[in-house]
Design an enzyme around this catalytic site. Structure first.
Site, PDB file in Angstrom:
ATOM      1  CG  ASN A 193       2.201   0.870   4.412  1.00  0.00           C
ATOM      2  OD1 ASN A 193       3.128   0.957   5.800  1.00  0.00           O
ATOM      3  ND2 ASN A 193       1.592   1.868   4.546  1.00  0.00           N
ATOM      4  CE  LYS A 248       7.957   5.244   7.716  1.00  0.00           C
ATOM      5  NZ  LYS A 248       7.732   3.599   8.576  1.00  0.00           N
ATOM      6  NE  ARG A 289      -1.525   1.850   3.232  1.00  0.00           N
ATOM      7  CZ  ARG A 289      -1.965   1.611   4.499  1.00  0.00           C
ATOM      8  NH1 ARG A 289      -2.782   0.871   5.392  1.00  0.00           N
ATOM      9  NH2 ARG A 289      -1.403   1.960   5.358  1.00  0.00           N
ATOM     10  CE  LYS A 314       6.444   9.732   7.814  1.00  0.00           C
ATOM     11  NZ  LYS A 314       5.587   9.757   7.235  1.00  0.00           N
ATOM     12  NE  ARG A 356      -4.416   4.816   6.935  1.00  0.00           N
ATOM     13  CZ  ARG A 356      -3.265   4.190   7.585  1.00  0.00           C
ATOM     14  NH1 ARG A 356      -3.343   4.314   8.123  1.00  0.00           N
ATOM     15  NH2 ARG A 356      -2.174   5.257   6.691  1.00  0.00           N
ATOM     16  CD  GLU A 367       7.572  -0.412   7.451  1.00  0.00           C
ATOM     17  OE1 GLU A 367       5.867  -0.947   6.903  1.00  0.00           O
ATOM     18  OE2 GLU A 367       8.684  -0.290   6.663  1.00  0.00           O
ATOM     19  N   GLY A 368       5.695   0.808  11.451  1.00  0.00           N
ATOM     20  CA  GLY A 368       4.070   0.776  13.051  1.00  0.00           C
ATOM     21  C   GLY A 368       3.954   2.255  13.267  1.00  0.00           C
ATOM     22  CB  SER A 414      -4.393  -2.453   8.213  1.00  0.00           C
ATOM     23  OG  SER A 414      -3.856  -0.908   8.168  1.00  0.00           O
ATOM     24  CD  GLU A 432       4.008   4.561   6.809  1.00  0.00           C
ATOM     25  OE1 GLU A 432       4.780   5.093   7.510  1.00  0.00           O
ATOM     26  OE2 GLU A 432       2.553   3.915   6.956  1.00  0.00           O
TER      27      GLU A 432
END
Lengths: 515, 515
Positions: free
Chosen positions: A158, A337, A134, A398, A489, A402-403, A163, A156
């Site tokens: 993914n 990243k 994504r 950042k 989102r 991930e996350g 999700s 970013e």
């Protein structure tokens, strides 16, 4: 002063209209599985010990405005991004050099690399990898003297556990339903939107076809067992319906069986044959073994999932198996990243190594400037930007891994950096803040309404199945590559983080406008 | 001793198997709208003031056993029942004589009749009536010396607000899903059931086609407005998803718009034109009027829905309108227990008045003996049965009106009758208890498991659209008539009442067995 980018939106609602929309959203969402398990702060385990309750997923009442050209830009570039990241994942040498830069800074990345190296020394048994990617963007508006540029900038990319594919398909259906049934009032100025303004996300069907492509490409059983797919999951999982929609589609549309396997139970419930075939036994039917074709990771993407050595053993166990990994460790690493940063650092030479020549200008167009915080020339320049309170206003810091949940925004950056040892700075990257056009919406969360300015992030899903390098094809080979639906989102413009499951933001769909 | 009717069932579950089934049922049900709003005893309004939470509808873990021959009997006789009750509803004189017997005994029936008479004097403007019926049965086992009779006996026939069509379709899909995915262990004796053992209820699609048939038969708009269907509902309604599934199917499969209208707001939100056309305005869009083709009553079936004169005014308002009623007052009255009683009283002459000659033996086969409690010869004989403690063991006493919750069972009957004035006795009917074959199952309610002996009630849905009598067709004319799917409702064999929404019993589906 320039005219605003977006028309006046959304239409004003009186109390009756709001209540009508709320009732319809609450009922439709549960009837169609646009749902999450309630947070424990809302419903405690004392109230619902067996976890039987569900609530409407946080959604926006209206589909948010989104420039049609940007939406098309994101969809059309997805296959180029799939190619790019699958090429990176196949270039072990290059990835190794990136990881080297993070040794001693990011233990998680280092550990992942070690898992890969262990399996590499044994010899990988599976040459195929599946990516359910994504790519996340925001609309960036650049005001020039006599014109204005409006385009997507990537937030970013993914490569693991992307999700909300399930809920994104549902929320665009919801918004189209509300529109079709006249639940939305017309704008006071007479402008209106139509169902064709709200693109239907096809993420459920399209991501599922990706899993089926891997499942099929795996070939016949090596162990004479029935074949299955494993969804590797966290437990408990509030966002379970998002995942279940893919699982149900696998069965209903394709007859493919999937099982949910909690990350903590990998070593108990799976077994490797001598030939590295991965066998799974569900605890409810201990006399039946399944051969796993594909492991779809919806867990294991963040250091928080690795509480002990057991989880690392489990990840190694899966990586060395014959099952197709979605994603492999190298693919997971390709999404860090640091990779995004080295690609997007101004004047970077790296993109040319991986991307098709024709793709490069379009990819570059979507890059927001990203700076390292190391001691390179670019890094030193970035440090001075980050420590300058005024300049930091347009930056976000950042972590490389991930996350969500750990970004540092704008004026908080200088203080944050001063609070950690300078040796840790290179574990972060610095990005120019993307400045999206302002708009308003209403978010429903646990039945409460939150009104005001919002910021939207477009996620475009991509499916890519590839073969790693061979003697004949030293760069490997992409077998499947398609764009796979979208997610919007949306969060209040005062909050820093946009993760919906974490309790911030909402799932949304696009109301396309020509700007 | 005779061999038991049913094989050993359901298979035993260990804790892991139970937990696996529970998890799968909880997730599947919310993802597919097999849900209800939680009872206030489970989740209070303080915890969830905006009513956003939902929970798995009470369901059985396994589909309950049901004799295949009885299932086929119930399905195949439904069109005969549709014809029978639509004929009764068209015979005003006969219904009037039945109502006469209840004057002074049952105020609700009397009031309904008055509404009909008022409209009759003005002149009915709509000659069509829609019935969405449900005929409820239990399996009755009669042991004879050298053989055994197994057949259906009718519990009641619902002519108004027949519920659970939505959830019944979902629960058979759930049970088939659990079977298909191997969530059920095999029986220890090796016997097993297959997907073809669990018939899929088509109630959502089939009942919806009934509403569409009425909507279409209504013809073009009389007022130049868009046409719609009204679902007349209670508020609040815990069983809202059951109803919503029909509404969504109307829109998705047929493009027909429906609105939910709370019974208490009929007079505010609807208006009769001079020609009795029923116009509806939703409060959320007060500038748009719709013309109502069909009013589908999911409220107004019980005296509890008529708290003041306003509700009676509302019922009159709807009855006199041009909209097709599902059901009309006469159809509502046709479903009163008194009608069932006079049809099923042994040696009754009434059935011949309404049923086709060929249908009569099959209909009689499904009647359980029912006795009046009036001062007729049959009634006096029934009174002595009812007051005999031992004989009452095989009886149930029911009020003549619709709506559950007031039945008196077995040995409680004599005491109950002695506690009310004798003049009120004729407001009840007396039925032989149906004795279903024993079996076990597990019911899930609010995540808790209730194990033990259960009793099942089969409901068969029927759609019937008819025209009332005209000069050319003095007995009227049936335009549409079909069987419309099934419901199984299952309760613990210790509880008296079987209403699922009331907190007793569960929705279930059939596992057909040859007996």
């Amino acid at each position: 002063m320039k005219s605003p980018i977006f028309p006046k939106y959304p239409p004003a609602l009186d109390d009756t209209q709001t209540s009508y929309l709320l009732t319809n959203i609450k009922d439709w969402s549960i009837a169609h599985g646009l749902a999450v398990r309630p947070q424990s702060a809302f419903i405690s385990a004392t109230v619902d010990p067996s976890g039987v309750l569900a609530t409407t997923a946080p959604v926006t009442i209206f589909p948010s405005l989104f420039p049609r050209s940007c939406f098309e830009q994101g969809r059309s570039i997805q296959t180029a991004y799939n190619r790019l990241y699958s090429a990176i994942a196949r270039d072990e040498d290059w990835l190794g050099s990136i990881v080297q830069e993070l040794v001693g800074i990011d233990d998680f990345i280092t550990k992942l690399w070690e898992v890969h190296m262990t399996v590499k020394q044994e010899g990988y048994t599976q040459s195929l990898t599946l990516g359910l990617f994504r790519s996340d963007y925001m609309v960036h508006v650049e005001e020039l003297e006599n014109s204005r540029n409006v385009g997507l900038k990537q937030v970013e990319f993914n490569t693991i556990a992307s999700s909300f594919g399930g809920l994104s398909s549902k929320v665009s259906t919801l918004h189209r339903y509300l529109l079709r049934t006249g639940a939305y009032p017309a704008n006071k100025d007479g402008s209106s939107f139509t169902e064709s303004s709200i693109p239907q996300s096809q993420a459920i069907a399209s991501l599922t076809r990706g899993l089926v492509a891997a499942h099929t490409a795996y070939g016949p059983s090596k162990s004479d067992k029935n074949l299955c797919i494993i969804f590797l999951v966290q437990e408990p999982e509030r966002n379970v319906f998002d995942q279940r929609h893919l699982e149900y589609e696998l069965l209903e549309a394709h007859g493919v069986r999937a099982f949910r396997l909690p990350f903590a139970r990998v070593l108990e419930e799976t077994h490797l044959n001598d030939d590295k075939t991965l066998l799974y036994t569900s605890p409810h039917a201990s006399d039946i073994q399944w051969e796993v074709t594909t492991v779809y990771l919806r867990a294991g993407y963040s250091p928080d999932d690795y509480l002990s050595g057991t989880e690392w053993d489990a990840r190694l166990h899966l990586e060395r198996s014959r099952a197709i990994k979605c994603p492999s460790i190298l693919t997971h690493l390709a999404g860090c990243k640091k990779v995004q940063q080295v690609l997007a650092t101004p004047h970077s030479p790296h993109l040319e190594r991986f991307a098709l020549k024709d793709d490069i200008p379009r990819l570059l167009d979507t890059f927001a400037p990203i700076y390292p915080l190391d001691k390179s020339q670019a890094g030193l320049e970035a440090r001075s930007l980050a420590l300058n309170t005024e300049r930091a206003q347009r930056l976000v810091l950042k972590p490389q891994r991930e996350g969500g949940g750990n970004n540092v925004y704008r004026k908080a950056i200088p203080e944050f950096l001063k609070g950690i040892p300078e040796s840790h700075w290179p574990a972060h990257i610095l990005m120019e803040m993307i400045e999206p056009p302002p708009q308003d919406n209403i978010i429903i969360r646990n039945g409460e309404l939150q009104r005001g300015g919002v910021i939207c992030e477009l996620g475009v899903y991509g499916v890519c199945l590839w073969e790693s390098s061979t003697d004949e094809e030293p760069k490997g080979r992409v077998l499947e590559n398609w764009e796979a639906g979208y997610l919007l989102r949306t969060k209040g413009d005062q909050s820093g983080e946009g993760g919906v499951a974490a309790g911030f933001g909402a799932v949304d769909s696009c109301c396309l406008v020509d700007v």
